[in-house]
Design an enzyme around this catalytic site. Structure first.
Site, PDB file in Angstrom:
ATOM      1  CE  LYS A 145     141.373  64.218  50.679  1.00 48.11           C
ATOM      2  NZ  LYS A 145     141.678  65.510  51.304  1.00 48.11           N
ATOM      3  CE  LYS A 238     144.775  67.833  58.046  1.00 48.15           C
ATOM      4  NZ  LYS A 238     144.609  68.090  56.596  1.00 48.15           N
TER       5      LYS A 238
END
Length: 328
Positions: A145, A238
């Site tokens: 991240k 996704k």
């Protein structure tokens, strides 16, 4: 086969290490599970990847519950003779991809025998760099991240593990103040997911690492429009955003046939959903967002779903432990 009952459950495991993203910090993962019972007494679970709030996606857990209640009243008792017929029964859920994905997860299990398989894992680092960075056995990709230390951390990882692709996720939060860092990262990253709030098919992203679609990958049409830009040639697919594993399989084939690379994305999942993320990842171009059992949570709702075995993650067909769920 007919669905005759639907029940909602919650599971809220604590993260072993709190999750820190550019948008939110999470100590727990509140997860919705839905159980359907057919006319033969068999039960089938779907795991919803939506969150309790709209921090990531506008379709929340409460939205999914309300949508599925309305949908089920229309399909209760409808005969479904095949998986294709079952898919037709979710046509009205097209505007609600998280809800549709939850149902499709259960419907797929109704008409298919699940398999065991191996896949490489992705080492995901979310504000827990020192705890995670040394766990690299069998890693197919490192995902980190974006933080204020991202440059130093990526350089360290690239030096230690030069053969492992590294990606980072900025969750659309970068501004002009981050441009210098972004340019410096170009030699080290396989791709960066969604650096900016908006992406332009005409923009020149040459100076940056290759850009991957994530939040913008809401439909095949939206994806195909943006990948016309030569510097946007990777897409994170996704299931909960596209509407289910069937939609991901369709999009994957179309995109890969055009030379666009695909990554299967996860959403801090419990074991049932993680199985299907891993299953889809068998055909992706980079290791998917697949973590080993026990990576996020000390206790999961499934067993033997993602254990490290012979350098890869081994997945067995998931069985949900209903005793761990709280009835709504």
């Amino acid at each position: 086969m007919q669905l005759i009952d639907m029940q909602f459950y919650f599971y809220e495991p604590a993260f072993i290490h709190p999750i820190q993203t550019p948008k939110v910090q999470m100590t727990h993962r509140k997860t919705l599970f839905v159980k359907w019972t057919d006319d033969k007494g068999q039960t089938w679970f779907g795991e919803c990847n939506a969150f309790d709030t709209a921090w990531y996606h506008d379709e929340t857990i409460s939205d999914v519950i309300n949508v599925l209640k309305s949908w089920f009243e229309k399909v209760r008792g409808v005969e479904m003779t095949s998986y294709e017929a079952a898919q037709q029964c979710v046509a009205t859920l097209d505007p609600y991809p998280a809800a549709r994905a939850t149902v499709i997860m259960a419907l797929y299990q109704m008409f298919h025998n699940l398999e065991s398989f191996h896949v490489p894992m992705t080492l995901t680092i979310n504000g827990d760099f020192t705890q995670r960075m040394m766990r690299v056995d069998g890693v197919g990709r490192i995902k980190i991240k974006w933080t204020s230390q991202v440059m130093e951390q990526v350089q360290m990882l690239a030096t230690m593990y030069p053969d492992i692709p590294i990606s980072t996720d900025a969750n659309q939060t970068l501004t002009m103040a981050d441009i210098v860092t972004l340019k410096r990262l170009k030699p080290y990253l396989a791709f960066i997911e969604e650096p900016f709030e908006s992406l332009n098919v005409e923009a020149d992203y040459t100076a940056f690492p290759p850009i991957a679609l994530d939040e913008h990958a809401t439909s095949l049409a939206a994806i195909q429009s943006l990948v016309q830009n030569a510097h946007i040639q990777t897409v994170v697919l996704k299931p909960f955003r596209l509407g289910g594993i069937d939609r991901v399989l369709e999009a994957m084939k179309v995109l890969q046939d055009k030379g666009v690379r695909v990554v299967i994305g996860g959403m801090y999942e419990c074991g049932l959903s993680r199985y299907f993320t891993a299953w889809l990842s068998q055909w992706s171009d980079y290791a998917g967002d697949v973590t080993p059992e026990g990576f996020y949570f000390e206790q999961d709702v499934t067993d033997n779903v993602g254990r490290l075995h012979d350098g890869q993650l081994y997945f067995e067909p998931p069985v949900v432990n209903q005793s761990l769920l709280s009835s709504l």
